[in-house]
Design a protein around this motif. Structure first.
Motif, PDB file in Angstrom:
ATOM      1  N   LEU A  41       1.619  -4.799  -2.000  1.00 60.51           N
ATOM      2  CA  LEU A  41       0.990  -5.821  -2.827  1.00 60.51           C
ATOM      3  C   LEU A  41       1.302  -5.593  -4.299  1.00 60.51           C
ATOM      4  CD1 LEU A  41      -0.853  -8.251  -3.089  1.00 60.51           C
ATOM      5  CD2 LEU A  41      -2.811  -6.723  -3.052  1.00 60.51           C
ATOM      6  N   TRP A  42       1.404  -4.303  -4.713  1.00 60.12           N
ATOM      7  CA  TRP A  42       1.754  -4.007  -6.102  1.00 60.12           C
ATOM      8  C   TRP A  42       3.134  -4.539  -6.441  1.00 60.12           C
ATOM      9  CZ3 TRP A  42      -1.280  -2.863  -9.885  1.00 60.12           C
ATOM     10  CH2 TRP A  42      -2.523  -2.258  -9.598  1.00 60.12           C
ATOM     11  N   ARG A  43       4.042  -4.323  -5.510  1.00 63.67           N
ATOM     12  CA  ARG A  43       5.408  -4.811  -5.710  1.00 63.67           C
ATOM     13  C   ARG A  43       5.391  -6.332  -5.857  1.00 63.67           C
ATOM     14  NH1 ARG A  43       9.633  -5.862  -1.196  1.00 63.67           N
ATOM     15  NH2 ARG A  43      11.567  -6.020  -2.352  1.00 63.67           N
ATOM     16  N   ALA A  44       4.627  -6.986  -4.974  1.00 63.65           N
ATOM     17  CA  ALA A  44       4.554  -8.450  -5.030  1.00 63.65           C
ATOM     18  C   ALA A  44       3.958  -8.897  -6.357  1.00 63.65           C
ATOM     19  CB  ALA A  44       3.726  -8.955  -3.860  1.00 63.65           C
ATOM     20  N   ARG A  45       2.930  -8.175  -6.836  1.00 57.08           N
ATOM     21  CA  ARG A  45       2.292  -8.558  -8.107  1.00 57.08           C
ATOM     22  C   ARG A  45       3.252  -8.393  -9.272  1.00 57.08           C
ATOM     23  NH1 ARG A  45      -3.516  -5.749  -6.956  1.00 57.08           N
ATOM     24  NH2 ARG A  45      -4.537  -7.548  -6.060  1.00 57.08           N
ATOM     25  N   VAL A  46       3.972  -7.252  -9.295  1.00 54.81           N
ATOM     26  CA  VAL A  46       4.916  -7.017 -10.389  1.00 54.81           C
ATOM     27  C   VAL A  46       5.979  -8.117 -10.401  1.00 54.81           C
ATOM     28  CG1 VAL A  46       6.730  -5.459 -11.218  1.00 54.81           C
ATOM     29  CG2 VAL A  46       4.538  -4.524 -10.496  1.00 54.81           C
ATOM     30  N   ARG A  47       6.474  -8.443  -9.203  1.00 51.88           N
ATOM     31  CA  ARG A  47       7.498  -9.491  -9.129  1.00 51.88           C
ATOM     32  C   ARG A  47       6.931 -10.826  -9.609  1.00 51.88           C
ATOM     33  NH1 ARG A  47      10.950  -8.634  -3.682  1.00 51.88           N
ATOM     34  NH2 ARG A  47      11.826 -10.583  -4.364  1.00 51.88           N
ATOM     35  N   ALA A  48       5.693 -11.109  -9.222  1.00 51.86           N
ATOM     36  CA  ALA A  48       5.075 -12.372  -9.631  1.00 51.86           C
ATOM     37  C   ALA A  48       4.930 -12.426 -11.146  1.00 51.86           C
ATOM     38  CB  ALA A  48       3.719 -12.528  -8.956  1.00 51.86           C
TER      39      ALA A  48
ATOM     40  N   TRP B 242      -2.253 -14.930  -7.612  1.00 51.18           N
ATOM     41  CA  TRP B 242      -3.000 -15.360  -6.425  1.00 51.18           C
ATOM     42  C   TRP B 242      -2.024 -15.724  -5.301  1.00 51.18           C
ATOM     43  CZ3 TRP B 242      -4.401 -20.759  -4.834  1.00 51.18           C
ATOM     44  CH2 TRP B 242      -5.311 -20.758  -3.784  1.00 51.18           C
ATOM     45  N   ARG B 243      -0.930 -16.415  -5.697  1.00 47.09           N
ATOM     46  CA  ARG B 243       0.092 -16.800  -4.714  1.00 47.09           C
ATOM     47  C   ARG B 243       0.701 -15.548  -4.085  1.00 47.09           C
ATOM     48  NH1 ARG B 243       5.103 -16.567  -4.077  1.00 47.09           N
ATOM     49  NH2 ARG B 243       5.424 -15.597  -6.106  1.00 47.09           N
ATOM     50  N   ALA B 244       0.977 -14.538  -4.934  1.00 47.23           N
ATOM     51  CA  ALA B 244       1.567 -13.298  -4.423  1.00 47.23           C
ATOM     52  C   ALA B 244       0.622 -12.633  -3.422  1.00 47.23           C
ATOM     53  CB  ALA B 244       1.870 -12.350  -5.586  1.00 47.23           C
ATOM     54  N   TRP B 245      -0.673 -12.652  -3.746  1.00 45.52           N
ATOM     55  CA  TRP B 245      -1.668 -12.034  -2.854  1.00 45.52           C
ATOM     56  C   TRP B 245      -1.727 -12.790  -1.511  1.00 45.52           C
ATOM     57  CZ3 TRP B 245      -6.447 -14.141  -1.114  1.00 45.52           C
ATOM     58  CH2 TRP B 245      -7.246 -13.223  -0.428  1.00 45.52           C
TER      59      TRP B 245
ATOM     60  N   LEU C  93      11.348  -0.800  -7.287  1.00 53.91           N
ATOM     61  CA  LEU C  93       9.883  -0.928  -7.211  1.00 53.91           C
ATOM     62  C   LEU C  93       9.345  -0.281  -5.943  1.00 53.91           C
ATOM     63  CD1 LEU C  93       9.180  -4.571  -8.430  1.00 53.91           C
ATOM     64  CD2 LEU C  93       8.527  -2.443  -9.537  1.00 53.91           C
ATOM     65  N   GLU C  94      10.084  -0.456  -4.851  1.00 56.58           N
ATOM     66  CA  GLU C  94       9.649   0.157  -3.591  1.00 56.58           C
ATOM     67  C   GLU C  94       9.724   1.682  -3.684  1.00 56.58           C
ATOM     68  OE1 GLU C  94      10.734  -2.989  -0.079  1.00 56.58           O
ATOM     69  OE2 GLU C  94      12.390  -2.024  -1.095  1.00 56.58           O
ATOM     70  N   ARG C  95      10.776   2.192  -4.330  1.00 58.10           N
ATOM     71  CA  ARG C  95      10.943   3.649  -4.429  1.00 58.10           C
ATOM     72  C   ARG C  95       9.755   4.267  -5.168  1.00 58.10           C
ATOM     73  NH1 ARG C  95      16.280   3.978  -4.876  1.00 58.10           N
ATOM     74  NH2 ARG C  95      16.366   3.513  -7.076  1.00 58.10           N
ATOM     75  N   ARG C  96       9.289   3.557  -6.156  1.00 59.04           N
ATOM     76  CA  ARG C  96       8.157   4.053  -6.953  1.00 59.04           C
ATOM     77  C   ARG C  96       6.914   4.262  -6.092  1.00 59.04           C
ATOM     78  NH1 ARG C  96       6.896   4.026 -12.334  1.00 59.04           N
ATOM     79  NH2 ARG C  96       4.683   3.665 -12.819  1.00 59.04           N
TER      80      ARG C  96
ATOM     81  N   PRO D 266       0.703  -5.732   9.677  1.00 60.42           N
ATOM     82  CA  PRO D 266       0.706  -6.140   8.257  1.00 60.42           C
ATOM     83  C   PRO D 266       1.707  -5.318   7.461  1.00 60.42           C
ATOM     84  CG  PRO D 266      -1.137  -4.696   8.690  1.00 60.42           C
ATOM     85  CD  PRO D 266      -0.434  -4.878  10.003  1.00 60.42           C
ATOM     86  N   PRO D 267       2.111  -5.817   6.282  1.00 58.11           N
ATOM     87  CA  PRO D 267       2.942  -4.975   5.411  1.00 58.11           C
ATOM     88  C   PRO D 267       2.115  -3.810   4.862  1.00 58.11           C
ATOM     89  CG  PRO D 267       2.365  -7.025   4.316  1.00 58.11           C
ATOM     90  CD  PRO D 267       1.833  -7.114   5.704  1.00 58.11           C
ATOM     91  N   HIS D 268       2.792  -2.837   4.273  1.00 58.44           N
ATOM     92  CA  HIS D 268       2.084  -1.690   3.698  1.00 58.44           C
ATOM     93  C   HIS D 268       1.170  -2.172   2.559  1.00 58.44           C
ATOM     94  CE1 HIS D 268       1.393   2.190   1.822  1.00 58.44           C
ATOM     95  NE2 HIS D 268       1.861   2.749   2.923  1.00 58.44           N
TER      96      HIS D 268
END
Lengths: 519, 161
Positions: free
Chosen positions: A374-381, A412-415, A459-462, A368-370
């Motif tokens: 998921l935070w990165r995906a949520r922020v982008r969404a 929800w889509r990002a999740w 976002l990843e660096r954070r 799985p991804p780290h």
């Protein structure tokens, strides 16, 4: 590649060809040979604006004033052509071809002769008038030729090609392959192809198209101007809204049917067959195409399974190879799409293309991804959803503001996307799966990897994350986000290491992961 | 390299000058329209907007001439390892690229007018991936760039299959 070639006998090397020669310049008339094509190209590009200007200019001096910058651009382009031709020189030394060009921006290109894939001698019209030729030297670095010498005399061109071939010690083409039986891998019926086409454009794209169309209609007020007199009555009775809903449904249906018809015509009679280690795909109603693929040239296989296709129990398969080649009988292109493969046969078909596949695709246990990804995906969404909502609010106030209500759906889509991502390294393969709505599973051979990057966005660096990006010839694949240390470890693991041979290698053997053409 | 990056060769101080000069040119290109806007606001007597546009131009210039070049200079680097060339770089998006020695197709050295005046060069490394250069190292001393090219091409010739 140019087809106007009347090349001198470039296929037969001269036995006494030198393997080195000092700096040489292009033919003195090379500037002249290139001036006419450049002039014609510039005139062609400027014709439409100039004619338009001539038609719209009202005063005599207006066109003349506008012609000044065009003339300056024209003269500078011609001067650049002349300077380029005068400054270009080349030499073959130490097993390398070096080409230097440019006065202001000087470029030195060094090409190892062992990496030359193809040389081509081309003689366009102007070159033929002057008795000159162009020489194009290609490695596998891209679709354009890596070295282009325009123009040389035919003798000089032959000397260069022979020298390159002698320095490379090119082997003769292999003997004729023994005849092998053909095995049918996939065949698609017209019904299959309509299903493929109808699921090719996602609902989101369709909705955007419909929205744009409606917006256009609204902006031009064509429909509303006609209905203006009855607006009050219709709006009151709800007829207008029924009309809008029906319109959207009709537009979506037309979109799906249109895609289906296009796919049925384009891939008509699709069949993929295998003969030994060679695949042959043939398809097309109006333009019939035959695409040949060699098993060993396959770089990347991607299984495309958006949700509608998964519901209909099929997916499509995209096959990437390294190069683009044209021949007399067929065309080899960089990508072949197998439109419809039944879900239960998917792993079998992929295994035909990538025999190293360890098991059933759907049963592979992927990493799985780290979790923090998921935070990165949520922020982008949230950011992308907010931008769209902002745009819709501005354009379609007040109803456009309803788009803000879709933000939870976007989260929800990002999740879901995050949950269905995964990656796996086997001894021979890298397998990456992304997305839920548009699930894509990429299978690439580790032996074909050209370069590997560890990438870390803001976002990843954070969150101390990063992701690996793998480049094969003609395609890039990004792995899901992992811890930055893991991304750096993947950089080492995935970068191919070659055991140093105990005996010096013969500088002939071409790498089998890139298109080969003998000189 | 599982724990950390290997020792990275950093760029020379001359590269910082190059990045600053490039930043200055960019600031000129991007800043001029903003300065023009400020002037237009001043003429139209919108003093507050003129001041804001001027501040924007100054901040843009400072970012492009001071902040960005120094960050870029610190981030760029390379290491020639046994099996690959490693290049690090990027300010907003940090990237570490590994180009296997046996995959290098050819190596370019480029010099623009500013680079030539400073005695610097830019090395571009190509593989068969087909999307342009896989690795770029800007701001190397010309001799270093030449030596690096020799090293990469020679290794590539030795390693080629």
């Amino acid at each position: 590649m140019s087809s106007e070639a009347t090349p001198p006998s470039s296929d037969t090397p001269r036995p006494s060809a030198p393997t080195e020669f000092p700096w040489q310049r292009l033919h003195p008339a090379s500037a002249l040979a290139n001036l006419l094509p450049v002039t014609l190209r510039l005139l062609r590009g400027m014709a439409v604006p100039l004619v338009t200007l001539a038609l719209v200019s009202r005063k005599d001096g207006e066109l003349a004033r506008l012609l000044v910058p065009a003339s300056v651009f024209f003269i500078l382009s011609l001067a650049f052509t002349v300077l380029h031709a005068l400054s270009t020189r080349y030499r073959l030394a130490g097993g390398r071809l070096e080409i230097v060009s440019g006065f202001v921006f000087r470029r030195t290109r060094t090409i190892d002769v062992t990496h030359v894939q193809n040389t081509e001698v081309v003689q366009p019209f102007t070159h033929r008038l002057l008795g000159l030729v162009q020489v194009k030297i290609e490695t596998a670095s891209g679709l354009k030729s890596e070295g282009e010498l325009s123009a040389l005399s035919p003798e000089k061109a032959q000397e260069l090609i022979s020298a390159l071939q002698t320095a490379r010690g090119a082997a003769a083409p292999t003997a004729e392959a023994a005849p092998v039986t053909e095995e049918l891998i996939v065949q698609n019926s017209p019904r299959d192809l309509v299903r493929y086409g109808a699921t090719a454009t996602g609902l989101g794209v369709g909705a955007v198209l419909v929205g744009l169309a409606l917006d256009e209609v609204e902006a031009s007020r064509v429909v509303f101007r006609v209905l203006e007199r009855r607006w009050e009555a219709w709006a009151g009775s709800g007829v207008l809204w029924v009309g809008v809903v029906v319109g959207v449904l009709v537009a979506l249906t037309l979109l799906l049917v249109g895609n289906g018809v296009v796919a049925a015509v384009r891939y008509h009679g699709f069949r993929l067959a295998k003969a030994g280690e060679r695949f042959q795909a043939s398809f097309g109603l109006l333009t019939r195409r035959q695409v040949g693929l060699n098993l060993h040239r396959i770089q990347l296989v991607t299984v495309d399974e958006p949700l509608p296709r998964r519901w209909l129990r099929f997916g499509s398969v995209e096959v990437e190879t390294a190069g683009l080649r044209t021949g007399e009988a067929n065309v080899e292109q960089a990508e072949v799409v197998v439109p419809v493969v039944a879900a239960e046969r998917m792993s079998t078909v992929v295994r035909e293309l990538v025999p190293e596949l360890p098991g059933e695709l759907s049963e592979l246990t992927l990493n799985p991804p780290h979790p923090r990804a998921l935070w990165r995906a949520r922020v982008r969404a949230v950011v992308s959803g907010s931008l769209v909502a902002l745009l819709l609010t501005g354009l379609l106030w007040p109803w456009g503001a309803l788009a803000w209500g879709l933000l939870p759906l976007e989260l929800w889509r990002a999740w879901l996307d995050h949950r269905h991502q995964g990656w796996l390294l086997t001894e021979h393969l890298v397998i990456v799966r992304t997305g839920f709505w548009r699930r894509r599973t990429s299978v690439l051979r580790r032996g074909r990897i050209q370069s590997v990057s560890a990438v870390q966005g803001p976002l990843e660096r954070r969150h101390g994350l990063g992701h690996a990006q793998v480049a094969v010839a003609g395609a890039n694949v990004s792995l899901p986000s992992v811890a930055w240390e893991e991304a750096l470890r993947l950089l080492d693991v995935l970068s191919p290491r070659r055991p140093r041979p105990s005996t010096p290698p013969v500088p002939v053997a071409p790498s089998d992961d890139v298109p080969q053409t003998t000189l | 390299m599982s724990e950390a990056l290997p020792p990275i060769e950093r760029l020379t101080p001359g590269a910082l000058t190059l990045f600053r000069l490039e930043g200055l040119i960019r600031a000129g290109l991007y800043g001029l329209p903003v300065a023009g806007l400020a002037l237009a606001m001043l003429v139209a007597e919108h003093l507050l907007w003129a001041l804001l546009a001027l501040c924007l131009a100054v901040v843009l210039a400072l970012l492009l001439c001071l902040w960005y070049p120094s960050r870029a200079w610190r981030s760029w680097g390379y290491a020639v390892r046994e099996h690959d060339l490693l290049i690090t770089g990027g300010v907003l998006i940090h990237q570490v690229v590994s180009i296997p020695a046996g995959r290098i197709q050819h190596v370019d050295i480029q010099q623009g007018p500013i680079e030539r005046a400073l005695g610097l060069a830019r090395v571009r490394v190509y593989t068969a991936s087909g999307g342009g250069a896989d690795g770029v190292i800007p701001g190397l001393a010309l001799e270093t760039a030449d030596a690096l090219r020799e090293r990469l091409v020679r290794r590539e010739a030795e390693d080629v299959v």
